[in-house]
Design a protein around this motif. Structure first.
Motif, PDB file in Angstrom:
ATOM      1  N   GLY A  18       0.797  -1.237   0.000  1.00  0.00           N
ATOM      2  CA  GLY A  18       0.000   0.000   0.000  1.00  0.00           C
ATOM      3  C   GLY A  18       0.820   1.273   0.000  1.00  0.00           C
ATOM      4  N   GLU A  19       2.103   1.179   0.213  1.00  0.00           N
ATOM      5  CA  GLU A  19       2.937   2.391   0.302  1.00  0.00           C
ATOM      6  C   GLU A  19       3.432   2.829  -1.075  1.00  0.00           C
ATOM      7  N   ARG A  20       3.757   4.106  -1.177  1.00  0.00           N
ATOM      8  CA  ARG A  20       4.397   4.691  -2.364  1.00  0.00           C
ATOM      9  C   ARG A  20       3.627   4.400  -3.658  1.00  0.00           C
ATOM     10  N   THR A  21       2.292   4.438  -3.557  1.00  0.00           N
ATOM     11  CA  THR A  21       1.472   4.289  -4.763  1.00  0.00           C
ATOM     12  C   THR A  21       1.469   5.637  -5.483  1.00  0.00           C
ATOM     13  N   LYS A  22       1.139   5.645  -6.739  1.00  0.00           N
ATOM     14  CA  LYS A  22       1.102   6.899  -7.511  1.00  0.00           C
ATOM     15  C   LYS A  22       0.024   7.804  -6.912  1.00  0.00           C
ATOM     16  N   PRO A  23       0.244   9.112  -6.877  1.00  0.00           N
ATOM     17  CA  PRO A  23      -0.774  10.020  -6.333  1.00  0.00           C
ATOM     18  C   PRO A  23      -2.056   9.934  -7.172  1.00  0.00           C
ATOM     19  N   PRO A  24      -3.232  10.165  -6.550  1.00  0.00           N
ATOM     20  CA  PRO A  24      -4.484  10.096  -7.315  1.00  0.00           C
ATOM     21  C   PRO A  24      -4.549  11.221  -8.343  1.00  0.00           C
ATOM     22  N   SER A  25      -5.396  11.059  -9.365  1.00  0.00           N
ATOM     23  CA  SER A  25      -5.457  12.092 -10.402  1.00  0.00           C
ATOM     24  C   SER A  25      -6.207  13.334  -9.890  1.00  0.00           C
ATOM     25  N   GLY A  26      -7.175  13.142  -9.002  1.00  0.00           N
ATOM     26  CA  GLY A  26      -7.882  14.300  -8.441  1.00  0.00           C
ATOM     27  C   GLY A  26      -7.033  14.954  -7.366  1.00  0.00           C
ATOM     28  N   GLN A  27      -6.952  16.292  -7.385  1.00  0.00           N
ATOM     29  CA  GLN A  27      -6.143  16.978  -6.379  1.00  0.00           C
ATOM     30  C   GLN A  27      -6.927  17.107  -5.076  1.00  0.00           C
ATOM     31  N   PRO A  28      -6.338  16.745  -3.946  1.00  0.00           N
ATOM     32  CA  PRO A  28      -7.065  16.927  -2.688  1.00  0.00           C
ATOM     33  C   PRO A  28      -7.413  18.403  -2.503  1.00  0.00           C
TER      34      PRO A  28
END
Ligand code: PLP
Length: 401
Positions: A18-28
């Motif tokens: 679960g670590e170091r996955t690509k950031p989501p496409s939607g910006q928080p």
């Protein structure tokens, strides 16, 4: 098909899954808490470039962290500064700001006599042990201050926008002129005013400091500090102290304080409105000997307060002496409060009370406190955002007690 990770032993999977996955496409929409002490890159080449400063990026949270940077950007904008650096407390920020002024052995700091007790202690004990001398002056007496500055040739002048605990105001523009004339820099601790009431850099201060533990955070659940400079060149020294002394703001606290900033203006509106109403109630009360509030002491001070503070916002702090101005009477009054909290801080959403001789100014000798006008019966009230009706009712019943 089983991935390479699936072939790993569960012991290893538990560490890495679960670590170091690509950031989501939607910006928080709200800055996340980057609860990471370290940052990794695709290659050693990239790490080398980031370390060298050739490529922007984070390396290690003591050197910088995205959540902490978001808070630094926000407060830098609010104070209209060029650069800001956050620390683990207001004291750490004061230390960094003083360090950024290149104090060397033999240098003098000209400090307001009306400072938070620990600031005076830091100057005398920490900086004093490195051969830096501190001399004090009444910053509301401009002629006296000018004479002292001319004689002492200080490297730094330091004062609080609204002083702790007697809530005096000083003319920042005039003091900046005095500092400039002797080649000194002016540090202003803006903790009691917040940037919503006053932006000292616009009045000529060089560096502004906050205990972010107070109004910026506002909910008694975070500790932090920040120094904001008008001069980008100060960032080297401010960041240097952060990296090498290591009193860094944690990303968790940065997130709390950043959230606090979003409601600072509405909270300050209510804090100040309530404080002004409380002053009106207390000023003619038969049990009250004296009320301290910005702009209250003299017409001159009122003019300065009106010039440097936001209209109709004289701050959220009110200090009082009872007619029986003794420690015992102050303790009886404070112990009788049911809603207002006996607390060692200020600037929170709830109304709190503090006895300066026991708390913020405990380290000063009784003689020095007397000289400064901090009486044994002084009580400092940080007025919260509750209904003013309930605040007054609680104070009323405690005064009767
Ligand atoms: N400056 C002022 C005016 C304060 O009142 C305080 C703390 O009460 C500080 C600085 C120090 O802040 P901290 O407790 O976050 O180190």
């Amino acid at each position: 098909m089983a991935s390479a990770k699936d072939k790993l032993d569960i012991t290893t999977q538990l560490v890495h899954a679960g670590e170091r996955t690509k950031p989501p496409s939607g910006q928080p929409t709200s800055t996340p808490i980057y609860a990471s002490a370290t940052f990794t890159y695709e290659s050693m080449e990239e790490i080398d470039q980031v370390f060298a400063g050739d490529k922007p990026g984070y390396i290690y949270t003591r050197y910088g962290n995205p959540t902490v940077n978001a808070f630094e950007d926000a407060i830098c904008t609010a104070e209209d500064g060029a650069t800001a650096c956050a620390y683990s407390s207001g004291m750490a920020a004061l230390h960094a700001a003083l360090f950024a002024c290149e104090l060397s052995p033999g240098a003098t700091v000209l400090a307001s006599q009306d400072l938070y007790g620990a600031t005076t202690s830091q100057l005398q004990t920490i900086f004093g042990s490195f051969g830096i001398k501190t001399t004090t002056a009444d910053f509301s007496d401009l002629d006296g201050l000018r004479a002292k500055a001319t004689e002492a040739k200080p490297r730094v002048l330091i004062a609080e926008t609204i002083s702790n605990p007697l809530l005096k105001i000083f003319d920042i523009d005039a003091c900046a002129g005095i500092a400039w004339a002797v080649g000194a820099r002016l540090i202003v601790d803006n903790t009691f005013a917040s940037p919503y009431l006053c932006q000292p850099l616009k009045h000529g201060a060089d560096i502004v400091v906050h205990s972010a533990t107070k109004f910026l955070s506002g909910h008694a659940d975070a500790m932090g500090g920040v120094a904001i400079s008008r001069d980008q060149a100060d960032s080297m020294a401010l960041i240097g102290v952060m990296k090498l002394v290591g009193g860094v703001l944690s990303p968790w606290e940065a997130h709390q304080i950043l959230r606090g900033l979003k409601t600072l203006a509405v909270r300050m509106d209510r804090h100040c409105e309530n404080a002004a109403a409380l002053v009106e109630y207390l000023r003619n009360h038969p049990r009250i000997g004296r009320v301290y509030f910005p702009g209250f002491a003299a017409a001159e001070e009122r003019d300065v307060a009106q010039r440097i503070l936001r209209d109709n916002h004289m701050g959220a702090l009110v200090s009082i002496e009872l007619k029986d101005n003794s420690r015992a009477a102050a303790f009886r009054f404070m112990d009788a409060l049911k809603l207002c909290v006996r607390s060692t801080s200020l600037g929170d959403v709830f109304t709190s009370v503090l006895h300066p001789p026991t708390a913020s100014h405990r380290d000063l000798s009784p003689a020095r406190r007397k000289q400064l006008g901090i009486s044994d019966g002084l009580v400092r009230i940080s007025v919260g955002i509750e209904s003013i009706k309930d605040i007054i009712a609680d104070i009323e019943q405690a005064l009767e007690a």
